[in-house]
Motif scaffolding. Structure first.
Motif, PDB file in Angstrom:
ATOM      1  N   ALA A 141       0.831  -1.205   0.000  1.00 60.65           N
ATOM      2  CA  ALA A 141       0.000   0.000   0.000  1.00 60.65           C
ATOM      3  C   ALA A 141       0.865   1.254   0.000  1.00 60.65           C
ATOM      4  O   ALA A 141       0.619   2.194  -0.764  1.00 60.65           O
ATOM      5  N   ARG A 142       1.887   1.283   0.857  1.00 65.68           N
ATOM      6  CA  ARG A 142       2.749   2.468   0.941  1.00 65.68           C
ATOM      7  C   ARG A 142       3.494   2.694  -0.373  1.00 65.68           C
ATOM      8  O   ARG A 142       3.639   3.830  -0.839  1.00 65.68           O
ATOM      9  N   THR A 143       3.969   1.603  -0.982  1.00 71.78           N
ATOM     10  CA  THR A 143       4.740   1.732  -2.211  1.00 71.78           C
ATOM     11  C   THR A 143       3.879   2.233  -3.355  1.00 71.78           C
ATOM     12  O   THR A 143       4.241   3.180  -4.064  1.00 71.78           O
ATOM     13  N   LEU A 144       2.723   1.597  -3.563  1.00 75.77           N
ATOM     14  CA  LEU A 144       1.849   2.001  -4.667  1.00 75.77           C
ATOM     15  C   LEU A 144       1.421   3.458  -4.547  1.00 75.77           C
ATOM     16  O   LEU A 144       1.250   4.150  -5.548  1.00 75.77           O
ATOM     17  N   GLN A 145       1.254   3.919  -3.316  1.00 72.06           N
ATOM     18  CA  GLN A 145       0.817   5.296  -3.095  1.00 72.06           C
ATOM     19  C   GLN A 145       1.835   6.311  -3.616  1.00 72.06           C
ATOM     20  O   GLN A 145       1.479   7.433  -3.964  1.00 72.06           O
ATOM     21  N   THR A 146       3.091   5.906  -3.698  1.00 68.28           N
ATOM     22  CA  THR A 146       4.144   6.844  -4.106  1.00 68.28           C
ATOM     23  C   THR A 146       4.487   6.741  -5.588  1.00 68.28           C
ATOM     24  O   THR A 146       5.279   7.545  -6.082  1.00 68.28           O
ATOM     25  N   LEU A 147       3.923   5.758  -6.301  1.00 65.27           N
ATOM     26  CA  LEU A 147       4.336   5.494  -7.677  1.00 65.27           C
ATOM     27  C   LEU A 147       3.361   6.092  -8.689  1.00 65.27           C
ATOM     28  O   LEU A 147       2.145   6.142  -8.444  1.00 65.27           O
ATOM     29  N   ASN A 148       3.897   6.514  -9.811  1.00 65.91           N
ATOM     30  CA  ASN A 148       3.084   7.075 -10.889  1.00 65.91           C
ATOM     31  C   ASN A 148       3.724   6.713 -12.224  1.00 65.91           C
ATOM     32  O   ASN A 148       4.622   7.404 -12.709  1.00 65.91           O
ATOM     33  N   HIS A 149       3.277   5.602 -12.792  1.00 64.37           N
ATOM     34  CA  HIS A 149       3.825   5.111 -14.064  1.00 64.37           C
ATOM     35  C   HIS A 149       2.707   4.353 -14.781  1.00 64.37           C
ATOM     36  O   HIS A 149       1.937   3.616 -14.148  1.00 64.37           O
TER      37      HIS A 149
END
Length: 441
Positions: free
Chosen positions: A239-247
């Motif tokens: 959850a934390r990782t996906l929240q920071t990603l934009n691709h």
């Protein structure tokens, strides 16, 4: 002016209406930049256009009659009053069907003298349709978001495959509701949890009463797994990782929460099929396509490895690489195993046959993700488990691809290098690996 009315597919009764008193061009299609948006798979993104033109009443006459020219832009076809057309003229009321079996629009052409009466009439129709249209709304326009309705649908006549009612647009069967997410069906189960298809309704369209919202993916952590600290850590890390990603090659994060003691993660729904299922269903992949998909995977890995704090995915394999239906490009799934470079971890994570030796020992580096590209290519091109091609070599194991005609010599050399036992013998970056793969095309 022109009035367009979407008709019910069976009963031919009005479902939704658009009025254009001054426009000279009207675009109809599935894309959001159209004036009339029809969310139907048979409708092309930019299906057709209507252009207002003036026709002389008689040859040589200075007087002209306004009419509308229909121009088809879709390979699925457009039918004007039952006839397939590439272009057509609409002088008075007509019916347009977008693709065979697609939605139907009733077209009403009105001159300025009829405008007021037409608007009043259409408002009456809207009230009869839904009971929700405010009589003060004289012009039907963009959807308005109001409080979402969660009333179950009771209409008959829907097929068993339908998720939503063809009459009211509401979900037909809601298994349960978690917060404001209505669970429609199970997409998959795993050791960590259950993945659901959910409907997140955000409002309704006042003109029709049809719901506004989106389909999303809800990931629920199994209650027994939630008692294991390491499992909770991995779930929360995703959850934390996906929240920071934009691709574009990574599903978008929408929400995470705890409800009734259970952990939930809400993600973008990506329509497609993972590479493992694709090969099981359709057979091996031709080399140019397999290389292109692995280059797209490298693009996602390059993004992850070059974050301010580099991220190692640790679970690259065909089952976690999905081919998106929309554009036939790769989307990387399952970020539960990700690890920041430099972060200590004694957990050994990875799929057998796809994991680098150092990752199996609990010491992954960014070249560990690159290693997985090699066996993924082997699986795509042969349909066989990569373990079959691993042979003892000194103190470790290497891929032996001699005699595999599906793998060209140049590609074999790339696979052998990227799966070298020592990380320092592999490509230094995902970009370098992608460039090497490109030379094999």
């Amino acid at each position: 002016m022109v009035i367009l009315t979407l008709l019910h597919p069976q009963h031919q009764t009005p479902l939704r209406q658009w009025q254009f008193p001054t426009e000279s061009t009207i675009r109809v299609g599935r894309a959001l930049d159209n004036q009339v948006i029809l969310d139907d798979l048979l409708v092309s993104r930019h299906h057709l256009e209507l252009h207002k033109i003036e026709l002389p009443i008689a040859p040589g006459s200075a007087q002209a009659q306004p009419c509308w020219q229909l121009v088809n832009h879709s390979s699925n076809g457009t039918y004007l009053n039952g006839r397939a057309v590439s272009q057509g003229l609409i002088l008075t009321d007509a019916k347009i069907q977008l693709a065979q079996g697609g939605p139907c629009l009733k077209v009403q052409v009105r001159d300025t003298g009829e405008t007021t009466a037409a608007i009043a009439s259409s408002t009456d129709v809207g009230n009869q349709m839904t009971g929700l249209l405010d009589p003060s709304l004289k012009r039907v326009g963009s959807p308005v978001i109001v409080e979402a309705s969660h009333q179950p649908c009771t209409h008959e006549g829907n097929t068993i495959e339908n998720l939503f009612c063809i009459y009211c647009g509401q979900p037909i069967r809601v298994e349960q509701t978690v917060r404001h997410y209505q669970i429609l069906r199970i997409l998959g189960r795993g050791g960590m949890g259950t993945i659901y298809l959910v409907w997140h309704q955000t409002g309704v369209i006042p003109e029709t009463g049809r719901p506004l919202g989106k389909l999303q993916v809800l990931k629920e952590m199994n209650a027994d797994i939630a008692r294991i600290p390491k499992a909770r850590e991995l779930f929360e890390r995703e959850a934390r990782t996906l929240q920071t990603l934009n691709h574009p090659g990574i599903p978008k994060f929408h929400d995470s929460f705890i409800e009734s003691g259970k952990k939930y993660l809400v993600m973008e729904l990506v329509h497609g099929q993972d590479l493992e299922r694709r090969v099981r269903q359709f057979g091996t992949v031709k080399s140019p396509q397999a290389i292109a998909w692995m280059m797209q995977t490298c693009d996602v890995l390059d993004y992850l490895h070059n974050r301010p704090v580099p991220i190692i995915h640790r679970d690259i394999k065909p089952g976690n690489l999905l081919v998106r239906t929309l554009d036939h490009r790769i989307v990387v799934l399952d970020f539960g195993a990700v690890k920041a470079v430099g972060a200590s971890s004694a957990t050994r994570i990875g799929a057998e046959g796809y994991s680098a030796p150092e990752q199996i020992q609990g010491n992954p580096v960014i070249q560990s993700d690159l290693y997985a590209i090699g066996p993924s290519l082997v699986f795509l091109l042969t349909g066989e488990t990569p373990r079959r091609f691993k042979k003892p070599d000194g103190q470790g194991y290497r891929f032996n691809l001699d005699g595999i005609t599906a793998i060209a010599p140049s590609l074999r050399r790339v696979i052998e290098r990227v799966t070298s036992p020592e990380p320092s013998d592999r490509y230094l970056s995902a970009k370098a690996l992608s460039e090497a793969l490109a030379r094999c095309l």
